[in-house]
Design a protein around this motif. Sequence first.
Motif, PDB file in Angstrom:
ATOM      1  N   HIS A 124      -7.708  -0.927  10.395  1.00 44.52           N
ATOM      2  CA  HIS A 124      -8.132  -0.553   9.034  1.00 44.52           C
ATOM      3  C   HIS A 124      -7.205  -1.230   8.028  1.00 44.52           C
ATOM      4  O   HIS A 124      -5.984  -1.240   8.215  1.00 44.52           O
ATOM      5  CB  HIS A 124      -8.081   0.969   8.856  1.00 44.52           C
ATOM      6  CG  HIS A 124      -8.842   1.463   7.670  1.00 44.52           C
ATOM      7  ND1 HIS A 124      -8.438   1.218   6.369  1.00 44.52           N
ATOM      8  CD2 HIS A 124      -9.992   2.189   7.576  1.00 44.52           C
ATOM      9  CE1 HIS A 124      -9.306   1.789   5.538  1.00 44.52           C
ATOM     10  NE2 HIS A 124     -10.257   2.379   6.243  1.00 44.52           N
ATOM     11  N   LYS A 162     -11.688   2.990  -2.892  1.00 46.11           N
ATOM     12  CA  LYS A 162     -12.668   3.360  -1.866  1.00 46.11           C
ATOM     13  C   LYS A 162     -12.097   3.218  -0.450  1.00 46.11           C
ATOM     14  O   LYS A 162     -12.315   4.078   0.402  1.00 46.11           O
ATOM     15  CB  LYS A 162     -13.930   2.504  -2.019  1.00 46.11           C
ATOM     16  CG  LYS A 162     -14.759   2.863  -3.253  1.00 46.11           C
ATOM     17  CD  LYS A 162     -16.141   2.223  -3.235  1.00 46.11           C
ATOM     18  CE  LYS A 162     -16.104   0.755  -3.534  1.00 46.11           C
ATOM     19  NZ  LYS A 162     -17.461   0.161  -3.657  1.00 46.11           N
ATOM     20  N   LEU A 163     -11.370   2.138  -0.214  1.00 39.08           N
ATOM     21  CA  LEU A 163     -10.771   1.944   1.111  1.00 39.08           C
ATOM     22  C   LEU A 163      -9.704   3.002   1.387  1.00 39.08           C
ATOM     23  O   LEU A 163      -9.578   3.486   2.518  1.00 39.08           O
ATOM     24  CB  LEU A 163     -10.156   0.542   1.196  1.00 39.08           C
ATOM     25  CG  LEU A 163     -11.137  -0.618   1.346  1.00 39.08           C
ATOM     26  CD1 LEU A 163     -10.434  -1.954   1.105  1.00 39.08           C
ATOM     27  CD2 LEU A 163     -11.781  -0.614   2.736  1.00 39.08           C
ATOM     28  N   LYS A 209      -9.554   6.097   0.151  1.00 37.83           N
ATOM     29  CA  LYS A 209     -10.231   7.364   0.443  1.00 37.83           C
ATOM     30  C   LYS A 209     -10.801   7.367   1.857  1.00 37.83           C
ATOM     31  O   LYS A 209     -10.702   8.363   2.583  1.00 37.83           O
ATOM     32  CB  LYS A 209     -11.362   7.591  -0.569  1.00 37.83           C
ATOM     33  CG  LYS A 209     -10.890   7.952  -1.970  1.00 37.83           C
ATOM     34  CD  LYS A 209     -12.082   8.144  -2.907  1.00 37.83           C
ATOM     35  CE  LYS A 209     -11.632   8.526  -4.309  1.00 37.83           C
ATOM     36  NZ  LYS A 209     -12.786   8.657  -5.245  1.00 37.83           N
ATOM     37  N   ASP A 210     -11.398   6.245   2.258  1.00 33.25           N
ATOM     38  CA  ASP A 210     -11.991   6.140   3.587  1.00 33.25           C
ATOM     39  C   ASP A 210     -10.943   6.330   4.673  1.00 33.25           C
ATOM     40  O   ASP A 210     -11.190   6.990   5.689  1.00 33.25           O
ATOM     41  CB  ASP A 210     -12.660   4.772   3.747  1.00 33.25           C
ATOM     42  CG  ASP A 210     -13.257   4.574   5.127  1.00 33.25           C
ATOM     43  OD1 ASP A 210     -14.309   5.169   5.410  1.00 33.25           O
ATOM     44  OD2 ASP A 210     -12.651   3.828   5.934  1.00 33.25           O
ATOM     45  N   LYS A 241      -9.098  10.154   4.646  1.00 33.14           N
ATOM     46  CA  LYS A 241      -9.891  11.331   5.010  1.00 33.14           C
ATOM     47  C   LYS A 241      -9.754  11.619   6.508  1.00 33.14           C
ATOM     48  O   LYS A 241     -10.016  12.732   6.962  1.00 33.14           O
ATOM     49  CB  LYS A 241     -11.364  11.150   4.611  1.00 33.14           C
ATOM     50  CG  LYS A 241     -12.119  10.096   5.391  1.00 33.14           C
ATOM     51  CD  LYS A 241     -13.544   9.947   4.855  1.00 33.14           C
ATOM     52  CE  LYS A 241     -14.324   8.871   5.602  1.00 33.14           C
ATOM     53  NZ  LYS A 241     -15.673   8.663   5.006  1.00 33.14           N
ATOM     54  N   ARG A 279     -10.299   2.944  14.167  1.00 35.05           N
ATOM     55  CA  ARG A 279     -11.592   2.318  13.933  1.00 35.05           C
ATOM     56  C   ARG A 279     -11.728   1.034  14.761  1.00 35.05           C
ATOM     57  O   ARG A 279     -10.772   0.564  15.359  1.00 35.05           O
ATOM     58  CB  ARG A 279     -11.754   1.944  12.453  1.00 35.05           C
ATOM     59  CG  ARG A 279     -12.091   3.093  11.518  1.00 35.05           C
ATOM     60  CD  ARG A 279     -10.881   3.930  11.178  1.00 35.05           C
ATOM     61  NE  ARG A 279     -11.128   4.792  10.023  1.00 35.05           N
ATOM     62  CZ  ARG A 279     -10.248   5.664   9.555  1.00 35.05           C
ATOM     63  NH1 ARG A 279      -9.073   5.800  10.131  1.00 35.05           N
ATOM     64  NH2 ARG A 279     -10.549   6.393   8.491  1.00 35.05           N
ATOM     65  N   TRP A 308     -15.906  -5.099   6.416  1.00 32.19           N
ATOM     66  CA  TRP A 308     -15.534  -4.268   5.258  1.00 32.19           C
ATOM     67  C   TRP A 308     -16.259  -4.681   3.989  1.00 32.19           C
ATOM     68  O   TRP A 308     -15.979  -4.157   2.913  1.00 32.19           O
ATOM     69  CB  TRP A 308     -14.026  -4.333   5.037  1.00 32.19           C
ATOM     70  CG  TRP A 308     -13.242  -3.868   6.214  1.00 32.19           C
ATOM     71  CD1 TRP A 308     -12.649  -4.647   7.158  1.00 32.19           C
ATOM     72  CD2 TRP A 308     -13.024  -2.508   6.618  1.00 32.19           C
ATOM     73  NE1 TRP A 308     -12.047  -3.869   8.127  1.00 32.19           N
ATOM     74  CE2 TRP A 308     -12.263  -2.545   7.813  1.00 32.19           C
ATOM     75  CE3 TRP A 308     -13.378  -1.268   6.078  1.00 32.19           C
ATOM     76  CZ2 TRP A 308     -11.863  -1.385   8.473  1.00 32.19           C
ATOM     77  CZ3 TRP A 308     -12.980  -0.109   6.743  1.00 32.19           C
ATOM     78  CH2 TRP A 308     -12.231  -0.176   7.928  1.00 32.19           C
ATOM     79  N   PHE A 324     -17.688  -2.268   1.194  1.00 35.12           N
ATOM     80  CA  PHE A 324     -16.825  -1.650   0.190  1.00 35.12           C
ATOM     81  C   PHE A 324     -16.729  -2.485  -1.076  1.00 35.12           C
ATOM     82  O   PHE A 324     -16.252  -1.999  -2.104  1.00 35.12           O
ATOM     83  CB  PHE A 324     -15.425  -1.422   0.773  1.00 35.12           C
ATOM     84  CG  PHE A 324     -15.356  -0.300   1.782  1.00 35.12           C
ATOM     85  CD1 PHE A 324     -14.964   0.967   1.392  1.00 35.12           C
ATOM     86  CD2 PHE A 324     -15.693  -0.519   3.099  1.00 35.12           C
ATOM     87  CE1 PHE A 324     -14.896   2.005   2.312  1.00 35.12           C
ATOM     88  CE2 PHE A 324     -15.654   0.507   4.026  1.00 35.12           C
ATOM     89  CZ  PHE A 324     -15.250   1.769   3.629  1.00 35.12           C
TER      90      PHE A 324
END
Length: 465
Positions: A296, A438-439, A441-442, A445, A451, A457, A460
Motif C-alpha cells: 500500500h 483518500k489513500l 483514509k483507505d 481504516k 493488500r 491505484w 483514487f
Amino acid sequence: METLLKINNIINEFIWGPPVLILLLGTGLFLAIRTKFIIYRRFGFIAKNTFGKIFDKKEASEGSVTPFQAVSTALAGTVGTGNIAGVATAISLGGPGAVFWMWLAAIIGMTTKFAEITLAVATREKNEKGEWAGGPMYYIKNGLKIPWLSKIFSFLGCLAPLGVGAMVQSNSISDALNASFYIPTWITGIVIGILAFIVIVGGIKRIGQFAEKVVPFMAVVYIIGGIIILIIERNQISVALRAIFTDAFTGTAATGGFAGSTVAMAIRWGVARGIFTNEAGLGTAPIAHSASDIDHPVRQGIWGAFEVFMDTILVCSITALVILTSGLWTDPELKGASLTTAAFNSAFAGGGYIVAVGIALFAFTTLIGWSYYGEKCFEFFVGSNKLTIPYRILYIVLSFIGSIGGLSMVWGIADTLNGLMAIPNLIGILGLSGVVVKLTKDFFKDPDRIRSKDKDWSEFFRNKE
C-alpha cells in the motif's frame, strides 16, 4: 561565466529564501490539516511499523527492494554533510534559536514527505528491465496529467545530482580525510571512483543492499559519539536548550565574536537548513521509495515520516547540542564543518575524528543515493533506460573530478537546480492532495490488512478533490 554565477546567486537566494521556504512550510501545514494530523496522531503506530521493523528479515521481489532498503537508500541521499556542516551554518548565522525553527520545519516536513512518497508509490511504473520507477515526474504525469511539467522536473533531476551528489560530496570526503589524516585528494578520488562503480553498476538492488548496511552503522557511530560528548557536557545541556527556545522568539544578542541575529534570521536559517537536510518537499526521496516491495502506498509513506524524524530530529539535534554545549558557536573564525569538528574536539582529544569519519561516510552514501535519483530522472527524460550506463560513467568521472577540487563553479548552479526541483514537486503535491487524503483514509481504516502488491491505484486519482 562571472555573469552566469551572479544570476545563479540571485536565483539561489530566491529558491532558498522566504518565498519558497514559506511555500514549502505552507504545503506541509496544508497537508497536515487535510489529513487531520494523522502523522502525529498515529505516531506510535508509525514508530512501531518503521523503527520497530528495521531488523525484520525479508526478501524483495524481482525489480524491487524491501521497504527498509528503500528508506535506507533515501536516507543515504538525505543524511549527508548538511547534518554536520549545515546545522553549524544555521547556528553561526541564526544563533541558537535557528535550531527551534529547524525542528519546526522537520515536524511539518514529516507530513510533506509522507504525502510525496505515498503519491510516488501510487503512480509508479515498471521500466524495460522490470524495475519499479517512480517519483514526482510520474505523479505529475500520471496524476496531474501535465507531461511538460514532469519533463521539467526530470530535466532538473538528472542535472542536479551531477553537482550536488557527485562533485560536492566527493570533495567533502577528500577535504575531510586530507585535513584529518593527510590523505592526498587524488588517492581519495580514485578510491571513491572504484567504490562508487562497484555499488552503482549493480543498480537499485545493490544500492539498497549497500545502504541498509552502511546507513544504520554510520548513524549509530555518529549518534553514539555525540551522546558521549553530551554526557561529558551534561551540565551545559539545560543552558543550550534554554537558548534554543528563548532565542527563537527574541533573537540572539551579540556575544563573544557572534555578531547577533534577529528572529527573522533565526527563522530564515533554521528553516532553510532544516529543509536542506531532510529534503522534505524537494521530490528526491520519493524516487528511492518508489522501488519498494510494498502492498500500500501509505505503508511506504509512513517510512518517509520516519526518515525526516531520523534525519533532523535525531541526527541534526545531536550536532546542534554538541555545538551549543561547547560554547564555540560564538567564534567567528569557525564555520560549517570546522565548527562541528572543533566542538567535538573540545570534549575529548580525537573527537574531531568522529566528524571526519562521519563526513566521509555521510557524503559517500549521499553520493550513492543521488546517483540513483539522477539515473531515474534521466531515464524518464529520455524515455528509456538504455542510456543509463553512460550516465553512470559520467557520474563516477565527475566524482573523481570533484574530489580533487575541479569545476567548483558548478556547485552553486547544482544547488540552485536542486532547489528548483521543489517547485514542480509542490505543484504536484498540492494538486493531488485530495488523492493523499483518500489513500490515507483507505489505509488507516484497516492498517494491519495486507493488500495485493499488484493493485492498481488509478481509481483514487479519478475525480480528484
